[in-house]
Design a protein around this motif. Structure first.
Motif: not given
Length: 338
Positions: A3, A6, A55, A58-59
């Motif tokens: 997290q 990202k 991830e 997709d974000k």
């Protein structure tokens, strides 16, 4: 940990991930619409990518979808409408974040709502406004739409509006917001606090290149009486030397008969091969060979001398056009008539 990674993605990294996700075919088409420095920066970021985590991909794709959705809502009904719809769909904080990112990246310009209005309706709407107000609006419009409106204005104020656009420099955001409020309450209230630049010589030249020949002539003649220096500067930029490729062969041949050979040799130094070939094709083989020899023998010359020679030829083209000997293409004309 993922997290945190990202959340630290920069705008360029997101763009690189987005382009990689789209594939090389689509990305190459996008590159065609970017500046050289932007392409270099994105290529560098793409090269630095080791592996795109699902991830992260997709974000980034979700963020792009949200921004496009917000942009569509803004185009449909303005920023307030976009915020309201997004709040219902995604919640208040998410909607605020998306709209703030979008308006920051797009730098929404003044008169955004008016730019989507039909030119004929807008003409009726602003016809009675003060020339300075009309000039301010036209300076922020697409040149083609501004040309349509300028052509439709009363002849008595056309030149005045053109002059005000040409001499316009920077406009206070307070003035812009006040004009927006009076003209159209639905306009964006999130205009940038920075001073915005619009108008100027280049702006009115671009507009005039899109108006019909009659409107252009009326405006230029009126400016020649009111402000000869401004009129001359506008005329100089209306047709640059490289635009000679717009002339047909017969027109170029008429121009060449009036041009000094030394001026022509200087003018052709450093221009695109397309321009040179257009000239050479309209000369005899012997004259063309002699001109090439003159250019080679001349060697390097000062840019100022090149520009002076080019301006002499442009003045000849303008003189021939005014005399009706040649016709220079303008917007909306499908072919040249000589």
């Amino acid at each position: 940990m993922l997290q945190q990674k990202k959340s630290q993605l920069t705008g360029r990294q997101k763009a690189a991930i987005f382009l990689v996700s789209l594939g090389s075919d689509v990305s190459s088409e996008i590159f065609k619409h970017l500046r050289e420095d932007e392409i270099e920066q994105l290529t560098f970021e793409i090269a630095r990518l080791d592996k795109v985590e699902p991830e992260d991909r997709d974000k980034v794709l979700m963020e792009f979808q949200e921004l496009m959705m917000a942009q569509e809502f803004i185009a449909t009904g303005g920023i307030d409408y976009a915020r309201e719809v997004l709040e219902r769909a995604l919640g208040t904080q998410k909607a605020i974040d998306i709209v703030n990112r979008l308006t920051s990246s797009l730098q929404v310009r003044p008169f955004d709502f008016i730019r989507r209005t039909d030119p004929s309706h807008l003409l009726n709407f602003i016809q009675g406004e003060h020339p300075q107000t009309i000039a301010l609006i036209l300076a922020y419009l697409d040149p083609q739409k501004a040309a349509t409106i300028l052509s439709g204005l009363n002849h008595q104020i056309q030149a005045d509006v053109a002059r005000r656009i040409a001499t316009m420099d920077r406009t206070s955001p307070d003035v812009l917001r006040e004009v927006e409020r009076v003209l159209e309450r639905k306009l964006s209230t999130l205009a940038s606090e920075d001073y915005t630049s619009a108008g100027g010589i280049d702006s009115i030249v671009e507009v005039l290149t899109h108006v019909d020949r009659g409107t252009e002539k009326i405006i230029i003649e009126a400016l020649e009486e009111e402000d000869p220096e401004l009129a001359e500067e506008i005329k100089k930029r209306m047709f640059v030397f490289e635009d000679i490729v717009l002339l047909d062969d017969r027109a170029i041949q008429k121009v060449l008969r009036e041009v000094d050979t030394q001026d022509l040799a200087k003018a052709l130094k450093g221009v695109d091969a397309e321009v040179q070939e257009k000239i050479f094709r309209n000369m005899s083989k012997r004259a063309s060979a002699l001109l090439r020899e003159d250019m080679d023998f001349m060697g390097p010359i000062r840019l100022r001398d090149v520009e002076e020679a080019q301006q002499k030829i442009v003045n000849i083209i303008r003189k021939l056009e005014e005399a009706g000997d040649i016709v220079v293409a303008r917007a909306g004309e499908e072919e040249l008539v000589v």
